[in-house]
Design a protein around this motif. Sequence first.
Motif, PDB file in Angstrom:
ATOM      1  N   GLN A  13       0.830  -1.205   0.000  1.00  0.00           N
ATOM      2  CA  GLN A  13       0.000   0.000   0.000  1.00  0.00           C
ATOM      3  C   GLN A  13       0.870   1.263   0.000  1.00  0.00           C
ATOM      4  O   GLN A  13       0.590   2.229  -0.719  1.00  0.00           O
ATOM      5  N   LEU A  14       1.915   1.228   0.813  1.00  0.00           N
ATOM      6  CA  LEU A  14       2.829   2.370   0.853  1.00  0.00           C
ATOM      7  C   LEU A  14       3.517   2.581  -0.490  1.00  0.00           C
ATOM      8  O   LEU A  14       3.676   3.714  -0.955  1.00  0.00           O
ATOM      9  N   LEU A  15       3.912   1.492  -1.138  1.00  0.00           N
ATOM     10  CA  LEU A  15       4.545   1.600  -2.450  1.00  0.00           C
ATOM     11  C   LEU A  15       3.572   2.171  -3.486  1.00  0.00           C
ATOM     12  O   LEU A  15       3.956   3.009  -4.313  1.00  0.00           O
ATOM     13  N   LYS A  16       2.329   1.725  -3.444  1.00  0.00           N
ATOM     14  CA  LYS A  16       1.321   2.255  -4.351  1.00  0.00           C
ATOM     15  C   LYS A  16       1.114   3.753  -4.106  1.00  0.00           C
ATOM     16  O   LYS A  16       1.034   4.550  -5.033  1.00  0.00           O
ATOM     17  N   HIS A  17       1.024   4.107  -2.841  1.00  0.00           N
ATOM     18  CA  HIS A  17       0.840   5.509  -2.471  1.00  0.00           C
ATOM     19  C   HIS A  17       2.042   6.344  -2.923  1.00  0.00           C
ATOM     20  O   HIS A  17       1.887   7.438  -3.476  1.00  0.00           O
ATOM     21  N   HIS A  18       3.238   5.802  -2.723  1.00  0.00           N
ATOM     22  CA  HIS A  18       4.462   6.479  -3.135  1.00  0.00           C
ATOM     23  C   HIS A  18       4.469   6.698  -4.650  1.00  0.00           C
ATOM     24  O   HIS A  18       4.801   7.793  -5.138  1.00  0.00           O
ATOM     25  N   ASN A  19       4.093   5.680  -5.399  1.00  0.00           N
ATOM     26  CA  ASN A  19       4.051   5.790  -6.855  1.00  0.00           C
ATOM     27  C   ASN A  19       3.026   6.839  -7.308  1.00  0.00           C
ATOM     28  O   ASN A  19       3.286   7.608  -8.252  1.00  0.00           O
ATOM     29  N   ALA A  20       1.883   6.873  -6.629  1.00  0.00           N
ATOM     30  CA  ALA A  20       0.854   7.861  -6.964  1.00  0.00           C
ATOM     31  C   ALA A  20       1.365   9.272  -6.674  1.00  0.00           C
ATOM     32  O   ALA A  20       1.189  10.191  -7.485  1.00  0.00           O
ATOM     33  N   VAL A  21       2.010   9.436  -5.535  1.00  0.00           N
ATOM     34  CA  VAL A  21       2.557  10.741  -5.167  1.00  0.00           C
ATOM     35  C   VAL A  21       3.657  11.146  -6.155  1.00  0.00           C
ATOM     36  O   VAL A  21       3.736  12.296  -6.576  1.00  0.00           O
ATOM     37  N   GLN A  22       4.479  10.195  -6.543  1.00  0.00           N
ATOM     38  CA  GLN A  22       5.552  10.465  -7.503  1.00  0.00           C
ATOM     39  C   GLN A  22       4.973  10.889  -8.852  1.00  0.00           C
ATOM     40  O   GLN A  22       5.471  11.817  -9.484  1.00  0.00           O
ATOM     41  N   SER A  23       3.900  10.228  -9.268  1.00  0.00           N
ATOM     42  CA  SER A  23       3.237  10.595 -10.525  1.00  0.00           C
ATOM     43  C   SER A  23       2.674  12.012 -10.448  1.00  0.00           C
ATOM     44  O   SER A  23       2.807  12.792 -11.392  1.00  0.00           O
ATOM     45  N   ASP A  24       2.041  12.326  -9.317  1.00  0.00           N
ATOM     46  CA  ASP A  24       1.519  13.682  -9.123  1.00  0.00           C
ATOM     47  C   ASP A  24       2.649  14.710  -9.153  1.00  0.00           C
ATOM     48  O   ASP A  24       2.517  15.781  -9.745  1.00  0.00           O
ATOM     49  N   LEU A  25       3.747  14.374  -8.508  1.00  0.00           N
ATOM     50  CA  LEU A  25       4.892  15.278  -8.484  1.00  0.00           C
ATOM     51  C   LEU A  25       5.413  15.527  -9.898  1.00  0.00           C
ATOM     52  O   LEU A  25       5.670  16.672 -10.286  1.00  0.00           O
TER      53      LEU A  25
END
Length: 90
Positions: A13-25
């Motif tokens: 879940q943390l990895l998914k969240h990190h990837n989503a945040v990275q995409s937004d960034l």
Amino acid sequence: MKELELLQEKLQQLLKHHNAVQSDLDRLKKINEKQSALIEQQKTEIVKVQQELTLKSVAYSAGSMEGDKEKLKQHLDLVIREIEKNIESL
């Protein structure tokens, strides 16, 4: 075992969240670059418009000064004629 599975699930879940945040960034960085380029373009346009306005202002002032020069010349001609008349009468 269950704790390990739970930990793995949370990690996923943390990895998914990190990837989503990275995409937004990444998306926001692209938007920022576009906005910065637009700002620079608008600054350049503002400088051009200011220069154009200054040139037009100078041209207008010079044009109105030409009219003032003509009026001044006419007035001086009149004054010179009056002086000449006074000299003749002396």
